[in-house]
Design a protein around this motif. Structure first.
Motif, PDB file in Angstrom:
ATOM      1  N   THR A  61       2.280  -5.986   7.093  1.00 26.93           N
ATOM      2  CA  THR A  61       3.330  -5.030   7.372  1.00 26.93           C
ATOM      3  C   THR A  61       2.821  -3.995   8.358  1.00 26.93           C
ATOM      4  OG1 THR A  61       3.816  -5.262   5.030  1.00 26.93           O
ATOM      5  CG2 THR A  61       5.122  -3.663   6.255  1.00 26.93           C
ATOM      6  N   GLN A  90      -8.385 -12.369  -2.518  1.00 27.91           N
ATOM      7  CA  GLN A  90      -7.022 -12.294  -1.980  1.00 27.91           C
ATOM      8  C   GLN A  90      -7.007 -11.998  -0.479  1.00 27.91           C
ATOM      9  OE1 GLN A  90      -4.224 -12.558  -4.415  1.00 27.91           O
ATOM     10  NE2 GLN A  90      -4.550 -10.824  -5.787  1.00 27.91           N
ATOM     11  N   TYR A 147      -3.373 -13.213   4.049  1.00 26.56           N
ATOM     12  CA  TYR A 147      -2.759 -12.687   2.822  1.00 26.56           C
ATOM     13  C   TYR A 147      -1.307 -12.316   3.124  1.00 26.56           C
ATOM     14  CZ  TYR A 147      -4.194  -8.715   5.605  1.00 26.56           C
ATOM     15  OH  TYR A 147      -4.395  -7.872   6.671  1.00 26.56           O
ATOM     16  N   ASP A 148      -0.569 -12.027   2.082  1.00 21.75           N
ATOM     17  CA  ASP A 148       0.760 -11.434   2.282  1.00 21.75           C
ATOM     18  C   ASP A 148       0.945 -10.333   1.244  1.00 21.75           C
ATOM     19  OD1 ASP A 148       1.481 -12.638  -0.144  1.00 21.75           O
ATOM     20  OD2 ASP A 148       2.245 -14.421   0.868  1.00 21.75           O
ATOM     21  N   ASP A 149       2.156  -9.798   1.123  1.00 20.94           N
ATOM     22  CA  ASP A 149       2.342  -8.664   0.223  1.00 20.94           C
ATOM     23  C   ASP A 149       2.146  -9.033  -1.243  1.00 20.94           C
ATOM     24  OD1 ASP A 149       2.721  -6.940   2.258  1.00 20.94           O
ATOM     25  OD2 ASP A 149       4.909  -6.828   2.086  1.00 20.94           O
ATOM     26  N   ASP A 150       2.338 -10.297  -1.575  1.00 20.71           N
ATOM     27  CA  ASP A 150       2.139 -10.714  -2.967  1.00 20.71           C
ATOM     28  C   ASP A 150       0.681 -11.055  -3.240  1.00 20.71           C
ATOM     29  OD1 ASP A 150       4.817 -10.423  -3.608  1.00 20.71           O
ATOM     30  OD2 ASP A 150       5.301 -12.417  -2.809  1.00 20.71           O
ATOM     31  N   GLN A 151       0.091 -11.813  -2.319  1.00 23.14           N
ATOM     32  CA  GLN A 151      -1.341 -12.138  -2.440  1.00 23.14           C
ATOM     33  C   GLN A 151      -2.080 -11.208  -1.495  1.00 23.14           C
ATOM     34  OE1 GLN A 151      -2.656 -14.647  -4.490  1.00 23.14           O
ATOM     35  NE2 GLN A 151      -0.596 -14.578  -5.352  1.00 23.14           N
ATOM     36  N   TYR A 152      -2.415 -10.027  -1.993  1.00 23.68           N
ATOM     37  CA  TYR A 152      -2.894  -8.943  -1.140  1.00 23.68           C
ATOM     38  C   TYR A 152      -4.262  -8.469  -1.638  1.00 23.68           C
ATOM     39  CZ  TYR A 152      -2.590  -4.497   1.452  1.00 23.68           C
ATOM     40  OH  TYR A 152      -2.818  -3.441   2.294  1.00 23.68           O
ATOM     41  N   GLU A 201      -5.874  -6.107  -2.697  1.00 22.79           N
ATOM     42  CA  GLU A 201      -5.705  -4.726  -3.146  1.00 22.79           C
ATOM     43  C   GLU A 201      -7.006  -4.121  -3.656  1.00 22.79           C
ATOM     44  OE1 GLU A 201      -2.126  -3.712  -4.684  1.00 22.79           O
ATOM     45  OE2 GLU A 201      -2.829  -1.845  -5.593  1.00 22.79           O
ATOM     46  N   ARG A 225      -1.718   0.190   0.197  1.00 24.99           N
ATOM     47  CA  ARG A 225      -0.550  -0.569   0.652  1.00 24.99           C
ATOM     48  C   ARG A 225       0.034   0.000   1.936  1.00 24.99           C
ATOM     49  NH1 ARG A 225       0.779  -5.644  -1.638  1.00 24.99           N
ATOM     50  NH2 ARG A 225      -0.223  -5.722  -3.666  1.00 24.99           N
TER      51      ARG A 225
END
Lengths: 378, 378
Positions: free
Chosen positions: B2, B198, B204-209, B211, B269
């Protein structure tokens, strides 16, 4: 779950049960130690060394183990901590994995390693365990207790809880309480281990081992144990040869990165991750200010008042300008507080470029300081 | 993947292709910027702000976006960087995820985000991209270029590559080259991200992030952005209320840990992990000494000689005693080197307790210093 016990290590059994400060008790526990020199007839020439987080009891070569120890240049015949004069005792910390009972040891109640069922460990528990070694060796009163780094905390805990246990004290790169920067660093090291999926809530083995978490924790340790100043001269911006550089994206490229990697790899499989967590946290909890009446929250004044409860004849607090983990003002605080308590206490700031770890390597500065103090004991 | 683009951001298209310093080129790339005040008829009142690693171009409220910016107290009418007098331009770094093209942007060749296929990013690429914004705005020569932290590096790159681009320069908590301590810290931050499963090689994407890797990297950042001194006063050894403390083994217990956690959660994020890796590494690579003839390996003398190649009339290098990431001697070096190059250059060490990030918060010290310098420009 491996313990790493140097050959020739000796042991003292702790009382069973051995009550822990924050509750619960150990059963069938032991403490590892080594000695150099001999106790004299008056039993008044004993010097106790309390260590940082990771060392074992093998500070230097001795009859039971001729391998060089972690403080080889400091301990032995004719050396600054001279075993021709002193009966030197070095104790492996309770909670460690190097001979003393800790989370990697077998819990006699279950026959399996304690892991996270090991009781909460305080610096004070380490001090009480060290005291058991002294009692076993027939030492009622130390000529000196020397504590390095975490061992500096352990020494203060021993002194404040057992008045008269030592005539004198050398505190090296130690602290009377954990400060928030050091707590933050240690908290992050613990988080690195805990985040490693292989840590698995403490339930790992040699195959499923939190290697990357430990490596990260150790690297952060090494960064904070040394100093920016030393590294400028040592590494500058030197890059790795192309055959040593990393092909992975964002892999190693500079000498300093390779140095950290090598340090971390050496450490990772030689220290138990759960033991690391327990010992690390015990430092965060320590505040000698706990030993005097609370006047509101924890504060500088409180800590200094705790130090003033300690009674030794003579003390030396040594620190290093480049130490960011146990910064110089903490050794100043120790000297000031012990002086409040009536000691002839001196604060000695050294110009070592090596940061917190200087006492391990800058023998040219630390040797004479420690020798001078011990020589001056009547 | 993002991007985080504040409303009201403006864009300049980069030349297509836009060649990158270490090879390869960008196509259809853009740079985000914002402005305050107006360019005068002589076009000689422009002040460029180059940022640290994470900020966007929204330094302060303006007509297109009334929300407060990250340097709100410093930029605007009557403020130290006074938009009543100066036409202020702030550029979002190339490689960022806040409007300028970076690894999180769509590669027009594939229609998918660049991720790790983004070309290797140098500080110099950021400088060239910023120059394109100036050209688009009709600015041939800046009254002043101000660079904070990483932006201090970018400013030096711009100045050394484009003689005459600015009459003056303010370098704030910047550096003319990365030192090994800072490289080590950044390397560890990058490793924390890379080790997070992750992260997945950047895919990665917002679900597999990644973090937890980002959280760890940010915590280490915050530890090194602030200072031990500030934290002593701010947190001391205060513990969390029992209802805020963590029940997990070895979970949060002290205020300072909770502070780090909150900071990290806010950041994680809102910044793209791959962009973080690229920008972080670009700092390690930077050495203004690259711009003069090599005399052996990289060295202090080399860096200073590179600085002396820069020609500005007047300069100010501001640093902070408690900064461990870009330590004070680096700003001293900048002032000395620019003076070698003929500038009326001043070194201003400030006593801020807030460490590297002081310029963001210690407006009482930074405000007058910056205002005084700009007011003094004839």
């Amino acid at each position: 779950m491996t313990e790493f016990i140097p050959p020739g290590t000796r042991f003292v059994a702790l009382p069973d049960p051995f009550p822990m400060r924050r509750g619960d008790a150990l059963h069938g526990a032991r403490v590892a130690y080594e000695t150099w020199g001999a106790l004299n007839a008056a039993r008044d020439n004993a010097v106790l060394i309390l260590t940082g987080l990771s060392p074992d009891a093998h500070a230097a070569a001795n009859e039971s183990n001729p391998e060089p120890g972690w403080w080889e240049a400091m301990v032995g015949p004719g050396k600054p901590i001279d075993s021709d004069r002193w009966f030197v005792v070095c104790v492996n910390s309770l909670g460690s994995c190097k001979g003393s009972t800790g989370p990697a040891s077998i819990d006699p109640a279950t026959g399996a390693p304690y892991r996270l069922s090991f009781p909460e460990l305080s610096i004070e528990d380490g001090a009480e365990a060290a005291l058991c070694v002294l009692r076993e060796l027939g030492i009622e009163r130390l000529a000196c207790v020397i504590g390095n780094s975490m061992g500096g905390m352990t020494a203060l805990a021993l002194l404040v809880r057992h008045p008269g246990i030592a005539r004198s004290h050398i505190n090296i790169s130690g602290a009377a309480r954990a400060l928030p920067f050091s707590i933050a660093i240690r908290s992050l090291q613990r988080e690195a281990i805990r985040l490693d999926p292989q840590w698995n809530g403490g339930d790992y083995d040699d195959d499923q081992y939190p290697e990357s978490g430990m490596r990260m924790a150790r690297k952060l340790g090494v960064i904070t144990y040394r100093s920016a100043l030393e590294w400028d001269g040592r590494f500058g911006r030197v890059r790795l040869d192309s055959d040593r550089a990393d092909d992975e994206p964002f892999g190693l490229e500079f000498e300093v990165e390779s140095y950290l990697e090598a340090h971390a790899r050496r450490f990772v499989r030689r220290f138990d991750p759960n033991c690391y967590l327990y010992l690390s946290r015990s430092m965060d909890w320590f505040d000698v200010g706990d030993y005097c009446e609370r006047r509101g929250g924890p504060s500088e004044g409180q800590t200094r008042a705790g130090l003033a409860k300690i009674s030794v004849e003579k003390a030396l607090a040594i620190g290093v300008h480049t130490d960011i983990l146990f910064p110089l003002q903490q050794q100043q605080e120790i000297a000031d507080g012990l002086r409040d308590g009536g000691a002839d206490a001196r604060f000695l700031p050294l110009e070592s470029p090596q940061g917190h770890d200087a006492f391990l390597v800058d023998i040219a500065r630390f040797g004479p300081a420690v020798r001078g103090f011990l020589d001056g004991l009547a």
